[in-house]
Design a protein around this motif. Structure first.
Motif, PDB file in Angstrom:
ATOM      1  N   MET A 131     -15.524  12.721  -4.773  1.00  0.00           N
ATOM      2  CA  MET A 131     -14.685  12.040  -4.549  1.00  0.00           C
ATOM      3  C   MET A 131     -14.855  10.729  -4.516  1.00  0.00           C
ATOM      4  N   THR A 132     -13.848  10.427  -4.914  1.00  0.00           N
ATOM      5  CA  THR A 132     -13.961   8.267  -5.370  1.00  0.00           C
ATOM      6  C   THR A 132     -13.065   7.617  -4.876  1.00  0.00           C
ATOM      7  N   ILE A 133     -12.994   6.290  -5.211  1.00  0.00           N
ATOM      8  CA  ILE A 133     -12.589   5.193  -4.420  1.00  0.00           C
ATOM      9  C   ILE A 133     -11.045   5.710  -4.803  1.00  0.00           C
ATOM     10  N   LYS A 134     -10.677   5.751  -6.000  1.00  0.00           N
ATOM     11  CA  LYS A 134      -9.541   5.560  -6.233  1.00  0.00           C
ATOM     12  C   LYS A 134      -9.072   7.234  -5.522  1.00  0.00           C
ATOM     13  N   ASP A 135      -9.543   8.323  -5.045  1.00  0.00           N
ATOM     14  CA  ASP A 135      -8.798   9.123  -4.796  1.00  0.00           C
ATOM     15  C   ASP A 135      -8.490   8.448  -3.563  1.00  0.00           C
ATOM     16  N   PHE A 136      -9.112   8.112  -2.733  1.00  0.00           N
ATOM     17  CA  PHE A 136      -8.807   7.689  -0.959  1.00  0.00           C
ATOM     18  C   PHE A 136      -7.813   6.205  -0.694  1.00  0.00           C
ATOM     19  N   GLN A 137      -7.802   5.926  -1.979  1.00  0.00           N
ATOM     20  CA  GLN A 137      -6.036   4.625  -2.613  1.00  0.00           C
ATOM     21  C   GLN A 137      -5.214   5.510  -2.001  1.00  0.00           C
ATOM     22  N   ASN A 146     -15.152  -5.801  -3.389  1.00  0.00           N
ATOM     23  CA  ASN A 146     -16.395  -5.601  -2.793  1.00  0.00           C
ATOM     24  C   ASN A 146     -16.574  -4.204  -2.055  1.00  0.00           C
ATOM     25  N   ASP A 147     -15.463  -3.808  -0.467  1.00  0.00           N
ATOM     26  CA  ASP A 147     -15.629  -3.182  -0.159  1.00  0.00           C
ATOM     27  C   ASP A 147     -13.935  -2.438   0.479  1.00  0.00           C
ATOM     28  N   PRO A 148     -13.127  -2.057  -0.715  1.00  0.00           N
ATOM     29  CA  PRO A 148     -11.557  -1.777  -0.598  1.00  0.00           C
ATOM     30  C   PRO A 148     -11.358  -0.194   0.348  1.00  0.00           C
ATOM     31  N   LEU A 149     -12.284   0.463   0.682  1.00  0.00           N
ATOM     32  CA  LEU A 149     -11.698   1.157   1.702  1.00  0.00           C
ATOM     33  C   LEU A 149     -12.148   0.636   2.883  1.00  0.00           C
ATOM     34  N   CYS A 150     -12.923  -0.171   3.226  1.00  0.00           N
ATOM     35  CA  CYS A 150     -13.004  -1.406   4.422  1.00  0.00           C
ATOM     36  C   CYS A 150     -14.545   0.256   5.061  1.00  0.00           C
ATOM     37  N   ILE A 151     -15.558   0.508   4.751  1.00  0.00           N
ATOM     38  CA  ILE A 151     -16.578   1.396   5.674  1.00  0.00           C
ATOM     39  C   ILE A 151     -17.774   0.658   5.643  1.00  0.00           C
ATOM     40  N   ASP A 152     -17.806  -0.151   4.819  1.00  0.00           N
ATOM     41  CA  ASP A 152     -19.343  -0.518   4.520  1.00  0.00           C
ATOM     42  C   ASP A 152     -18.937  -2.230   5.414  1.00  0.00           C
ATOM     43  N   LYS A 175      -8.584   1.952   7.902  1.00  0.00           N
ATOM     44  CA  LYS A 175      -7.656   2.130   7.354  1.00  0.00           C
ATOM     45  C   LYS A 175      -8.448   1.311   6.555  1.00  0.00           C
ATOM     46  N   GLY A 176      -8.115   1.613   4.997  1.00  0.00           N
ATOM     47  CA  GLY A 176      -8.471   1.116   3.630  1.00  0.00           C
ATOM     48  C   GLY A 176      -7.358  -0.271   2.689  1.00  0.00           C
ATOM     49  N   LEU A 177      -7.835  -0.405   1.884  1.00  0.00           N
ATOM     50  CA  LEU A 177      -6.166  -0.452   0.400  1.00  0.00           C
ATOM     51  C   LEU A 177      -6.087   0.346  -0.498  1.00  0.00           C
ATOM     52  N   MET A 178      -4.750   0.899   0.206  1.00  0.00           N
ATOM     53  CA  MET A 178      -3.969   1.623  -0.616  1.00  0.00           C
ATOM     54  C   MET A 178      -3.508   1.459  -1.697  1.00  0.00           C
ATOM     55  N   HIS A 179      -3.698   2.308  -2.893  1.00  0.00           N
ATOM     56  CA  HIS A 179      -2.671   1.446  -3.997  1.00  0.00           C
ATOM     57  C   HIS A 179      -1.415   0.996  -4.448  1.00  0.00           C
TER      58      HIS A 179
END
Length: 222
Positions: A105-111, A191-197, A203-207
């Motif tokens: 899966m990609t970062i964009k998928d989660f966004q 550097n961490d748009p999904l807020c996982i690191d 929650k993270g940065l959504m599209h």
């Protein structure tokens, strides 16, 4: 938020913390009643309540009141009042997303759709059952007083003023100035748009969004 802001505008400057809690709770409760909401249902299902936090500086008492999940700085020292389960839920979401990224899966998928948040949504709902039971929020029900953090503000002088920053959790890495806080936020977004690191969150940065959450920042001296 609008109801709480309206209450704060009208409350007397010498209001005590207890009277603030009672008054703002009554204001939310009146709104429930105005809309004929089932109070028994809201008592049972806290996740359905209209809920917010507030950080308030009482100049009269020289105290900062942290009611709920909020943050402040006093002369450069950071103070937080996080929800008890927030870090646990954030870590669980982080593990789920990191594992999914390894599998393709990609970062964009989660966004586009944060299935990591889906993974913890029941945990979030369960943690809501503890609001005003073991942590404080403003939700129209009696506020859990031990969950309110009170920060004494030392006396100061014109030559040596005390600097206060009050902010919402839209600044995951709060700094002493707005510019520094915005720079830290931008670094996190890049550097961490999904807020996982760098800064695990629920929650993270959504599209289509410019940031993770609403941002409020005020800095003043007293």
């Amino acid at each position: 938020m609008l109801l709480i802001a309206d209450f704060i505008r009208q409350m007397p400057p010498d209001i005590t913390l207890d009277l603030f809690c009672e008054g703002v709770t009554a204001a939310i409760r009146r709104e429930y009643q105005r809309h004929h909401l089932d109070l028994a249902q809201l008592q049972e299902h806290a996740e359905q309540r209209t809920t917010a936090s507030a950080v308030i500086f009482s100049r009269y008492y020289r105290e900062i009141w942290m009611v709920g999940d909020c943050q402040c700085m006093l002369n450069g020292v950071l103070y937080e009042n996080n929800k008890p389960a927030e870090a646990v839920n954030a870590a669980k979401r982080s593990r789920f997303i990191k594992d999914a990224l390894k599998k393709g899966m990609t970062i964009k998928d989660f966004q586009q759709h944060d299935s990591g948040r889906d993974h913890i949504i029941q945990d979030i709902i369960s943690s809501c059952q503890q609001q005003n039971v073991n942590y404080a929020v403003i939700d129209g029900f009696p506020i859990y007083r031990p969950g309110i953090r009170v920060i004494p503000v030392p006396q100061s002088s014109a030559a040596n003023p005390t600097t206060i920053v009050l902010a919402s959790d839209g600044y995951p890495l709060l700094k002493s100035t707005l510019q520094e806080s915005e720079q830290a936020l931008q670094h996190l977004i890049e550097n961490d748009p999904l807020c996982i690191d760098l800064c695990p969150a629920t929650k993270g940065l959504m599209h289509g969004a410019h940031s993770f959450d609403d941002r409020t920042f005020i800095r003043f001296q007293v």
